[in-house]
Design a protein around this motif. Structure first.
Motif, PDB file in Angstrom:
ATOM      1  N   ASP A  75      89.908 137.417   6.809  1.00  0.00           N
ATOM      2  CA  ASP A  75      89.249 138.681   6.461  1.00  0.00           C
ATOM      3  C   ASP A  75      90.153 139.856   6.825  1.00  0.00           C
ATOM      4  O   ASP A  75      90.292 140.810   6.059  1.00  0.00           O
ATOM      5  N   ALA A  80      91.988 142.604   4.359  1.00  0.00           N
ATOM      6  CA  ALA A  80      91.703 144.035   4.534  1.00  0.00           C
ATOM      7  C   ALA A  80      92.963 144.849   4.793  1.00  0.00           C
ATOM      8  O   ALA A  80      92.890 146.077   4.882  1.00  0.00           O
ATOM      9  N   ARG A 107      85.147 146.406   6.631  1.00  0.00           N
ATOM     10  CA  ARG A 107      85.552 147.656   5.965  1.00  0.00           C
ATOM     11  C   ARG A 107      84.622 148.809   6.377  1.00  0.00           C
ATOM     12  O   ARG A 107      85.079 149.918   6.626  1.00  0.00           O
ATOM     13  N   TRP A 108      83.315 148.531   6.454  1.00  0.00           N
ATOM     14  CA  TRP A 108      82.379 149.557   6.895  1.00  0.00           C
ATOM     15  C   TRP A 108      82.691 149.979   8.336  1.00  0.00           C
ATOM     16  O   TRP A 108      82.728 151.169   8.657  1.00  0.00           O
ATOM     17  N   GLU A 134      82.758 138.390   7.455  1.00  0.00           N
ATOM     18  CA  GLU A 134      82.074 139.635   7.110  1.00  0.00           C
ATOM     19  C   GLU A 134      83.089 140.715   6.725  1.00  0.00           C
ATOM     20  O   GLU A 134      83.152 141.782   7.335  1.00  0.00           O
ATOM     21  N   GLU A 135      83.891 140.448   5.664  1.00  0.00           N
ATOM     22  CA  GLU A 135      84.933 141.405   5.274  1.00  0.00           C
ATOM     23  C   GLU A 135      84.354 142.757   4.871  1.00  0.00           C
ATOM     24  O   GLU A 135      84.898 143.806   5.228  1.00  0.00           O
ATOM     25  N   ASN A 136      83.239 142.770   4.148  1.00  0.00           N
ATOM     26  CA  ASN A 136      82.622 144.045   3.768  1.00  0.00           C
ATOM     27  C   ASN A 136      82.149 144.805   4.999  1.00  0.00           C
ATOM     28  O   ASN A 136      82.294 146.025   5.077  1.00  0.00           O
ATOM     29  N   ASN A 137      81.584 144.092   5.968  1.00  0.00           N
ATOM     30  CA  ASN A 137      81.165 144.727   7.206  1.00  0.00           C
ATOM     31  C   ASN A 137      82.379 145.268   7.961  1.00  0.00           C
ATOM     32  O   ASN A 137      82.318 146.339   8.568  1.00  0.00           O
TER      33      ASN A 137
END
Length: 163
Positions: free
Chosen positions: A43, A47, A18-19, A13-16
């Motif tokens: 991930d 990041a 970052r969030w 969940e790389e996008n998660n």
């Protein structure tokens, strides 16, 4: 004061991630160290440039978990941070889903002040000697902030649980 953000169980969940980082950054000042406890080290590695835009001088630490098949990271690591000795592991090699006895024994044998682990996806802090800290799962919007001042630790569990 040293601030270390502790993450575990990102699970792709790389996008998660970052969030989650952006939300944590809104709550705290600069972070000196980022610690990844496995099951998502790729991930975390991807990041790194994103993290360094915010905290260019931060130190990055990572151990691999049971789902990090191709990761080039150790299973466990001992680091020194803010005058404390810290043991890092994902926890699967210490069977933490069955209890903390094996991890506790390994951490005591290393003579550390704090043992960090993940794997269970459940945030937990035990103020034993050594302290045992699980930040919970980053995929579930959980992490932990370890602050060390004058060799005295303070841990804050962060749960943004909007899911």
């Amino acid at each position: 004061m040293i601030r270390a953000l502790i993450l575990s169980d990102i699970h792709g969940e790389e996008n998660n991630l970052r969030w989650l980082l952006e939300e944590v950054w809104k709550q705290v000042g600069p972070i000196d160290a980022y610690i990844c406890l496995g099951d998502g080290v790729r991930d975390f590695d991807r990041a790194e440039a994103f993290i360094r835009e915010r905290d260019p001088h931060a130190t990055m630490y990572a151990v691999r978990g049971n789902c990090d098949f191709t990761a080039n990271h150790p299973d466990r690591l001992v680091i020194h941070l803010g005058g404390l000795k810290i043991y890092m592991t994902h926890g699967h090699i210490h069977r933490v889903k069955s209890g903390l006895d094996y991890l506790y024994g390994a951490a005591r044998a290393e003579g550390v002040d704090i043992a960090l682990y993940g794997h269970t996806h459940r945030a937990n802090v035990e103020y034993t000697q050594p302290w045992m800290i699980n930040p919970g799962a980053a995929q579930d919007d959980c992490c932990a902030m370890l602050e060390i001042e004058n060799s005295k630790p303070h841990v804050k569990m962060i749960s943004l649980g909007f899911k």
